[in-house]
Write a protein that holds these residues in place. Sequence first.
Motif, PDB file in Angstrom:
ATOM      1  N   GLY A   1       0.806  -1.218   0.000  1.00 15.24           N
ATOM      2  CA  GLY A   1       0.000   0.000   0.000  1.00 15.24           C
ATOM      3  C   GLY A   1       0.838   1.267   0.000  1.00 15.24           C
ATOM      4  N   PHE A   2       2.080   1.141   0.420  1.00 14.87           N
ATOM      5  CA  PHE A   2       2.939   2.322   0.529  1.00 14.87           C
ATOM      6  C   PHE A   2       3.981   2.409  -0.592  1.00 14.87           C
ATOM      7  CE2 PHE A   2       1.766   1.758   5.082  1.00 14.87           C
ATOM      8  CZ  PHE A   2       1.058   2.946   5.203  1.00 14.87           C
ATOM      9  N   LEU A   3       3.834   1.555  -1.600  1.00 13.72           N
ATOM     10  CA  LEU A   3       4.868   1.488  -2.636  1.00 13.72           C
ATOM     11  C   LEU A   3       5.148   2.838  -3.292  1.00 13.72           C
ATOM     12  CD1 LEU A   3       4.440  -1.923  -4.456  1.00 13.72           C
ATOM     13  CD2 LEU A   3       6.040  -1.254  -2.689  1.00 13.72           C
ATOM     14  N   ASP A   4       4.089   3.628  -3.494  1.00 14.09           N
ATOM     15  CA  ASP A   4       4.275   4.925  -4.155  1.00 14.09           C
ATOM     16  C   ASP A   4       5.101   5.882  -3.305  1.00 14.09           C
ATOM     17  OD1 ASP A   4       2.768   3.942  -6.158  1.00 14.09           O
ATOM     18  OD2 ASP A   4       0.931   5.002  -5.629  1.00 14.09           O
ATOM     19  N   HIS A   5       5.167   5.604  -2.008  1.00 11.05           N
ATOM     20  CA  HIS A   5       5.864   6.505  -1.091  1.00 11.05           C
ATOM     21  C   HIS A   5       7.281   6.026  -0.760  1.00 11.05           C
ATOM     22  CE1 HIS A   5       2.018   8.451  -0.403  1.00 11.05           C
ATOM     23  NE2 HIS A   5       1.503   7.264  -0.170  1.00 11.05           N
ATOM     24  N   ALA A   6       7.672   4.894  -1.345  1.00  8.43           N
ATOM     25  CA  ALA A   6       8.908   4.228  -0.912  1.00  8.43           C
ATOM     26  C   ALA A   6      10.149   5.102  -1.098  1.00  8.43           C
ATOM     27  CB  ALA A   6       9.092   2.910  -1.654  1.00  8.43           C
ATOM     28  N   TYR A   7      10.133   5.969  -2.098  1.00  9.21           N
ATOM     29  CA  TYR A   7      11.340   6.754  -2.366  1.00  9.21           C
ATOM     30  C   TYR A   7      11.177   8.232  -2.010  1.00  9.21           C
ATOM     31  CZ  TYR A   7      12.908   2.378  -4.074  1.00  9.21           C
ATOM     32  OH  TYR A   7      13.235   1.046  -4.118  1.00  9.21           O
ATOM     33  N   GLN A   8      10.160   8.499  -1.176  1.00 19.21           N
ATOM     34  CA  GLN A   8      10.095   9.816  -0.558  1.00 19.21           C
ATOM     35  C   GLN A   8      10.968   9.769   0.692  1.00 19.21           C
ATOM     36  OE1 GLN A   8       6.046  11.015   0.189  1.00 19.21           O
ATOM     37  NE2 GLN A   8       5.395  10.427  -1.858  1.00 19.21           N
ATOM     38  N   ASP A   9      11.508  10.914   1.070  1.00 22.10           N
ATOM     39  CA  ASP A   9      12.377  10.938   2.248  1.00 22.10           C
ATOM     40  C   ASP A   9      11.523  11.062   3.510  1.00 22.10           C
ATOM     41  OD1 ASP A   9      14.721  10.893   3.692  1.00 22.10           O
ATOM     42  OD2 ASP A   9      14.987  13.061   3.602  1.00 22.10           O
ATOM     43  N   LYS A  10      10.776   9.979   3.781  1.00 22.93           N
ATOM     44  CA  LYS A  10       9.871   9.982   4.928  1.00 22.93           C
ATOM     45  C   LYS A  10       9.888   8.616   5.606  1.00 22.93           C
ATOM     46  CE  LYS A  10       6.441  13.211   3.052  1.00 22.93           C
ATOM     47  NZ  LYS A  10       5.201  13.261   2.286  1.00 22.93           N
ATOM     48  N   ALA A  11       9.527   8.623   6.890  1.00 20.11           N
ATOM     49  CA  ALA A  11       9.315   7.350   7.606  1.00 20.11           C
ATOM     50  C   ALA A  11       7.906   6.865   7.282  1.00 20.11           C
ATOM     51  CB  ALA A  11       9.458   7.578   9.101  1.00 20.11           C
ATOM     52  N   PHE A  12       7.701   5.528   7.280  1.00 27.15           N
ATOM     53  CA  PHE A  12       6.369   4.982   7.032  1.00 27.15           C
ATOM     54  C   PHE A  12       6.088   3.798   7.948  1.00 27.15           C
ATOM     55  CE2 PHE A  12       6.536   7.404   3.130  1.00 27.15           C
ATOM     56  CZ  PHE A  12       5.222   7.850   3.043  1.00 27.15           C
ATOM     57  N   PRO A  13       4.792   3.567   8.242  1.00 30.03           N
ATOM     58  CA  PRO A  13       4.446   2.451   9.127  1.00 30.03           C
ATOM     59  C   PRO A  13       4.780   1.103   8.496  1.00 30.03           C
ATOM     60  CG  PRO A  13       2.559   3.919   8.756  1.00 30.03           C
ATOM     61  CD  PRO A  13       3.619   4.315   7.790  1.00 30.03           C
ATOM     62  N   ILE A  14       5.228   0.177   9.344  1.00 27.37           N
ATOM     63  CA  ILE A  14       5.369  -1.236   8.945  1.00 27.37           C
ATOM     64  C   ILE A  14       4.621  -2.056   9.992  1.00 27.37           C
ATOM     65  CG2 ILE A  14       7.534  -0.995   7.655  1.00 27.37           C
ATOM     66  CD1 ILE A  14       9.002  -1.949  10.216  1.00 27.37           C
ATOM     67  N   ALA A  15       4.870  -3.351  10.051  1.00 26.04           N
ATOM     68  CA  ALA A  15       4.140  -4.218  10.992  1.00 26.04           C
ATOM     69  C   ALA A  15       4.462  -3.882  12.449  1.00 26.04           C
ATOM     70  CB  ALA A  15       4.503  -5.671  10.704  1.00 26.04           C
ATOM     71  N   ALA A  16       3.615  -4.370  13.356  1.00 29.89           N
ATOM     72  CA  ALA A  16       3.853  -4.307  14.810  1.00 29.89           C
ATOM     73  C   ALA A  16       4.019  -2.882  15.345  1.00 29.89           C
ATOM     74  CB  ALA A  16       5.073  -5.162  15.184  1.00 29.89           C
ATOM     75  N   ASP A  17       3.266  -1.938  14.745  1.00 29.72           N
ATOM     76  CA  ASP A  17       3.289  -0.531  15.199  1.00 29.72           C
ATOM     77  C   ASP A  17       4.676   0.101  15.114  1.00 29.72           C
ATOM     78  OD1 ASP A  17       0.590  -0.477  15.764  1.00 29.72           O
ATOM     79  OD2 ASP A  17       0.899  -1.292  17.767  1.00 29.72           O
ATOM     80  N   GLN A  18       5.504  -0.380  14.223  1.00 27.17           N
ATOM     81  CA  GLN A  18       6.839   0.179  14.049  1.00 27.17           C
ATOM     82  C   GLN A  18       6.884   0.964  12.732  1.00 27.17           C
ATOM     83  OE1 GLN A  18       9.282  -0.427  16.686  1.00 27.17           O
ATOM     84  NE2 GLN A  18       7.261  -0.898  17.476  1.00 27.17           N
ATOM     85  N   THR A  19       8.018   1.593  12.457  1.00 26.62           N
ATOM     86  CA  THR A  19       8.157   2.325  11.198  1.00 26.62           C
ATOM     87  C   THR A  19       9.445   1.936  10.498  1.00 26.62           C
ATOM     88  OG1 THR A  19       9.308   4.135  12.306  1.00 26.62           O
ATOM     89  CG2 THR A  19       6.931   4.389  12.042  1.00 26.62           C
ATOM     90  N   ILE A  20       9.469   2.173   9.182  1.00 26.34           N
ATOM     91  CA  ILE A  20      10.726   2.097   8.433  1.00 26.34           C
ATOM     92  C   ILE A  20      11.261   3.526   8.457  1.00 26.34           C
ATOM     93  CG2 ILE A  20       9.490   2.331   6.200  1.00 26.34           C
ATOM     94  CD1 ILE A  20      11.783   0.739   4.902  1.00 26.34           C
TER      95      ILE A  20
END
Length: 213
Positions: free
Chosen positions: A44-63
């Motif tokens: 769901g976040f593929l379009d945002h993968a190369y923006q310079d931002k953190a994004f949610p991943i599993a277990a309430d954590q972020t990349i």
Amino acid sequence: MKDTFKHKGLRQQLVNVVKAKGITDENVLNAIGKIPRHLFMDSGFLDHAYQDKAFPIAADQTISQPYTVAFQSELLKIKKGDKVLEIGTGSGYQTAVLCELGAKVYSVERQQELFKKTSNFLPKLGYRAKKLVFGDGYKGLIDEAPFDSIIVTAGAPFVPKPLLSQLKVGGRLVIPVGGDVQVMTLFVRKGSKEFEQHEFGEFRFVPLLEDKN
């Protein structure tokens, strides 16, 4: 598991963004340019993968934000073959950067769900950490110490003493310290009880979880 020319082009743009923010280490920039960050994220976040931002991943954590990953990696000053301890494997993106830099990576993750997912996923991309461990990052990894450097990828309310003690003399610990907002802090071990401390401004990380069992 596709990595297309479009992805590569977007990565190059990301490298330029990170460079413009002050990252100068060519090895770090090359790693950011090479690693398919979109594969570390939910589709769901593929379009945002190369923006310079953190994004949610599993277990309430972020990349983590790529700039933050690059900033911490640059502070470590990794040389090929360095033994590096990572506290907070998370998505495995930072782990992959450390592998690209030629480090022998030992990584500890507190969330069982993430640990299982990342342990399976990293080798599929060709990134082989020396050891991925499910455990309490506050304790470090005494069996494998000492380390050339240690990186903590979550906000720590204080600096865990075991991590300082597991550094080689000359070794570097990069850790975000604080509550809601953390100060990126570098400790350089100068002797058995002597550490030099440097601070590098404010960042925001998810909290470093302690083993409550």
